[in-house]
Motif scaffolding. Structure first.
Motif, mmCIF file in Angstrom:
data_model
loop_
_atom_site.group_PDB
_atom_site.id
_atom_site.type_symbol
_atom_site.label_atom_id
_atom_site.label_comp_id
_atom_site.label_asym_id
_atom_site.label_seq_id
_atom_site.Cartn_x
_atom_site.Cartn_y
_atom_site.Cartn_z
ATOM 1 N N TYR A 89 0.806 -1.217 0.000
ATOM 2 C CA TYR A 89 0.000 0.000 0.000
ATOM 3 C C TYR A 89 0.842 1.273 0.000
ATOM 4 N N GLU A 90 2.165 1.135 0.115
ATOM 5 C CA GLU A 90 3.020 2.315 0.160
ATOM 6 C C GLU A 90 3.570 2.622 -1.225
ATOM 7 N N VAL A 91 3.398 3.868 -1.659
ATOM 8 C CA VAL A 91 3.781 4.274 -3.001
ATOM 9 C C VAL A 91 5.272 4.600 -3.056
ATOM 10 N N SER A 92 5.761 4.880 -4.247
ATOM 11 C CA SER A 92 7.172 5.236 -4.422
ATOM 12 C C SER A 92 7.409 6.680 -3.985
ATOM 13 N N THR A 93 8.647 6.978 -3.675
ATOM 14 C CA THR A 93 9.086 8.357 -3.439
ATOM 15 C C THR A 93 9.391 8.996 -4.793
ATOM 16 N N ILE A 94 8.876 10.206 -5.015
ATOM 17 C CA ILE A 94 9.090 10.886 -6.294
ATOM 18 C C ILE A 94 10.146 11.969 -6.122
ATOM 19 N N LEU A 95 11.162 11.925 -6.976
ATOM 20 C CA LEU A 95 12.258 12.893 -6.954
ATOM 21 C C LEU A 95 12.312 13.632 -8.278
ATOM 22 N N ASP A 96 12.188 14.945 -8.213
ATOM 23 C CA ASP A 96 12.301 15.789 -9.404
ATOM 24 C C ASP A 96 13.782 16.065 -9.639
ATOM 25 N N MET A 97 14.312 15.560 -10.757
ATOM 26 C CA MET A 97 15.744 15.626 -11.037
ATOM 27 C C MET A 97 16.065 16.641 -12.131
ATOM 28 N N GLU B 152 19.412 21.541 -10.462
ATOM 29 C CA GLU B 152 20.720 21.167 -9.923
ATOM 30 C C GLU B 152 20.582 20.283 -8.691
ATOM 31 N N ASN B 153 19.540 20.538 -7.894
ATOM 32 C CA ASN B 153 19.338 19.764 -6.672
ATOM 33 C C ASN B 153 18.076 18.919 -6.789
ATOM 34 N N PRO B 154 18.167 17.631 -6.461
ATOM 35 C CA PRO B 154 16.979 16.771 -6.522
ATOM 36 C C PRO B 154 15.948 17.176 -5.476
ATOM 37 N N LEU B 155 14.701 17.309 -5.883
ATOM 38 C CA LEU B 155 13.630 17.728 -4.989
ATOM 39 C C LEU B 155 12.684 16.561 -4.741
ATOM 40 N N GLY C 246 21.017 13.225 -0.305
ATOM 41 C CA GLY C 246 21.030 14.593 -0.822
ATOM 42 C C GLY C 246 19.763 15.129 -1.417
ATOM 43 N N ALA C 247 18.694 14.344 -1.449
ATOM 44 C CA ALA C 247 17.423 14.880 -1.939
ATOM 45 C C ALA C 247 16.902 15.919 -0.945
ATOM 46 N N GLN C 248 16.237 16.937 -1.466
ATOM 47 C CA GLN C 248 15.738 18.018 -0.629
ATOM 48 C C GLN C 248 14.205 18.027 -0.637
ATOM 49 N N PRO C 249 13.591 18.078 0.535
ATOM 50 C CA PRO C 249 12.119 18.137 0.575
ATOM 51 C C PRO C 249 11.615 19.467 0.038
ATOM 52 N N VAL C 250 10.480 19.419 -0.629
ATOM 53 C CA VAL C 250 9.881 20.645 -1.162
ATOM 54 C C VAL C 250 9.177 21.396 -0.030
#
Length: 216
Positions: free
Chosen positions: A183-191, A194-197, A212-216
């Protein structure tokens, strides 16, 4: 009525994998397990099947569809990957992560966001999924099947057979790997930048933050 295949999650039977892949090449839509939730999918390059998936999910054509690749080199065929994105993706795959990346010309317009020309790509930590992608030699569309369920059946108490009974009329193939529903979905990273969000927290989000991913 959909055809059901029972496949081993870690060592999927090659004969059954070939049968599923043959159907996908002909435009079949499958309900199949991933390392996160059950997904609806089809051959990325079969336009008619992709359109059917969009209709099932009631997605406008400007909403990108995520698809599965088999490896980082496979991702590079379908997306423009910067050096920074490459390093992070290499650390996180295979795993429960969706990477939003600029699409190459190999991504059909019906799959990508036409304005931003971005696409969502995953390399799942799931032997069955990888066997399907590698045998098909094309990415496979992967969009959550749980959103197709009636509100009354979306609770965590729902069993897999209930989901199959509810959705089998909407698809051509049902794959059962004998594992419990996720039931748990994937984590989405906007690449794109310059910095992954991190634009959605799902499975593995703490690991993405550590790298190093940064929360929005």
């Amino acid at each position: 009525m959909a055809t059901t295949y029972k496949l081993h999650p870690d060592n999927p039977q090659s004969r059954k994998v070939e049968a599923v892949v043959s159907a996908l090449r002909q435009g079949a839509i499958a309900l199949y397990p991933t390392d996160t939730v059950y997904a609806i999918g089809c051959d990325l390059n079969h336009r008619g099947a992709v359109q059917r998936v969009r209709q099932l999910k009631q997605l406008a054509n400007d909403k990108p569809l995520t698809f599965l690749c088999a490896s980082l080199s496979n991702i590079a065929d379908y997306a423009i990957v910067s050096d920074g994105a490459y390093r992070l993706i290499k650390r996180l795959i295979p795993g429960p992560f969706t990477f939003l990346l600029p699409a190459t010309r190999q991504v059909p317009r019906l799959v990508m966001n036409p304005k931003r020309r971005t696409t969502g790509i995953r390399v799942p930590d799931h032997a069955l999924c990888l066997a399907l992608v590698e045998t098909l030699q094309n990415p496979i569309i992967s969009t959550s099947a749980l959103t197709l369920l009636p509100e009354a059946t979306k609770g965590r108490s729902m069993d897999k057979m209930t989901m199959f009974d509810t959705l089998e009329k909407l698809v051509d193939i049902v794959i059962d790997d004998d594992r419990p529903l996720g039931y748990e979905v994937s984590t989405i990273l906007d690449m794109e930048g310059e910095n992954p969000l991190m634009i959605r927290k799902g499975l593995g989000w703490e690991t993405a933050l550590d790298w190093g991913a940064q929360p929005v």
